[in-house]
Design an enzyme around this catalytic site. Sequence first.
Site, short mmCIF file in Angstrom:
data_model
loop_
_atom_site.label_atom_id
_atom_site.label_comp_id
_atom_site.label_asym_id
_atom_site.label_seq_id
_atom_site.Cartn_x
_atom_site.Cartn_y
_atom_site.Cartn_z
N ASP A 169 16.51 9.04 -63.87
CA ASP A 169 16.27 10.46 -64.14
C ASP A 169 15.32 10.69 -65.31
O ASP A 169 15.41 10.03 -66.35
CB ASP A 169 17.58 11.20 -64.42
CG ASP A 169 17.32 12.68 -64.66
OD1 ASP A 169 16.80 13.32 -63.74
OD2 ASP A 169 17.58 13.15 -65.78
N ASP A 191 22.14 19.34 -66.71
CA ASP A 191 20.90 18.66 -67.15
C ASP A 191 20.64 18.97 -68.64
O ASP A 191 19.49 19.17 -69.05
CB ASP A 191 19.70 19.04 -66.29
CG ASP A 191 18.56 18.02 -66.40
OD1 ASP A 191 18.72 17.01 -67.13
OD2 ASP A 191 17.52 18.23 -65.76
N HIS A 235 16.42 18.83 -77.55
CA HIS A 235 15.23 18.52 -78.35
C HIS A 235 15.35 19.31 -79.65
O HIS A 235 16.07 20.31 -79.71
CB HIS A 235 13.95 18.93 -77.62
CG HIS A 235 13.70 18.18 -76.35
ND1 HIS A 235 13.40 16.84 -76.33
CD2 HIS A 235 13.71 18.59 -75.05
CE1 HIS A 235 13.24 16.46 -75.05
NE2 HIS A 235 13.43 17.49 -74.27
ZN LIG Z 1 15.65 14.94 -63.81
ZN LIG Z 2 17.96 15.08 -66.42
#
Ligand SMILES: [Zn+2]
Ligand SMILES: [Zn+2]
Length: 425
Positions: free
Chosen positions: A152, A305, A309
């Site tokens: 991913d 997800d 950051h």
């Molecule tokens: Zn991804």
């Molecule tokens: Zn991801």
Amino acid sequence: MTRILIKHAAVINSEKREIHGADILTENGIIARIAPEIRCEPTKTIDAGGLFLAPGLTDMHVHLRDPGQTHKEDIFTGCEAAAAGGFTAVAAMPNTSPVCDGPDTVRYILEKAKMAKARVYPVAAVTKGMRGAELTDFAALKAAGAAAFSDDGRPVASAALMLKAMKTAAELNMPLLSHCEDDTLSGGALMNEGEVSKELGVKGYPAAAEDAVIAREIALSAASGYPVHICHVSTATGAALIRDAKRRGIRVTAETAPHYFTLTDRELLTKNADRRMSPPLRTRVDRDAIITALIDGTIDAIATDHAPHTPEEKSDFMSAPNGVIGLETAFALAYTKLVLPGHIDIWRLIELMSLNPRKLLRLDPGIIREGVPADITLFDRDERWTADKTRFRSKARNTPFDGMRLTGKIKYTVCRGEIVFEDTP
Ligand SMILES: [Zn+2]
Ligand SMILES: [Zn+2]
């Protein structure tokens, strides 16, 4: 020995599809008793009057940035954010430094996670260094405790290698999670390709870059019979391809993220990098198709997800890395955007955020009953609140939902029989 007595909760029993008032006693990390009225001397009592009690939420797609990028997030802060969001289990993606492509890194994550506020299931890389050239040692990674495989963050560009990965994962009964992106189409893109990207004059990431690889994974699965899981579906065509594949008995499963059923690419008009992620926010047509796919069973799970950051990294719209955080807003977004308008009911919500991700990760089913691990989420479905990034437990602040009015609030999270989160005003 911690004994928690939860009084007067509305217990969501997904097996019987009923909600009943009960007391629950946890002992040694296990749900020891469920009864209409329990009297005992617990270590701690939770007055859960008016609260719903669900199996701990499970997020099958997060980035904890640990090892190596702990200025963004680490296993402890990521799991604190998870606990605050009602999650008792998360699957951690392997694009760390180093990449989680060997048993040592899997063991490092599992060891550190023992002290964290949620259970962590490491996802190991499909290819060495996530370079897309050579498969990792799936059997050794599984033996070390990896829960799934994925590259991913980027696609496995070679179809032949992907097919080999699907075969190897299937033989080990391990989930294989695919980030679908053809970067010959999406390379250098900042947002969805469409009217808004044209208006802003920036390079767009066409839906076809995602759809082409979703179609490829489905074709590989159809030809081989091996299962595959599609990460973060964001497009109408992607959803249609998966729906069709499922109807034809192809072993494909899929997840989407709260931002795809909540926001559209018009959010990018303000050039705020906290609204940039990969795949990007799409059009209203795509968003509505994702909601339909959540309703009709095409999409199996909601995953965040969660991609932390720093504010510095996210300060410039053009150069900021992709990704948004999501653990602390996911439940309320699903409740506000899917349950309140009547798109789905509470059973489907628990299925999407707990039961199905657990099934996909081959975990225990997460049904509330005596003798199972005390991994529990308590929420107030009526409480209204405003998402405030300054109050997040995550190290990161890159949320597209700051200031959004939401309904449904996590009040307590219990993991391994310990209270790991308690909502304080
Ligand atoms: Zn991804
Ligand atoms: Zn991801």
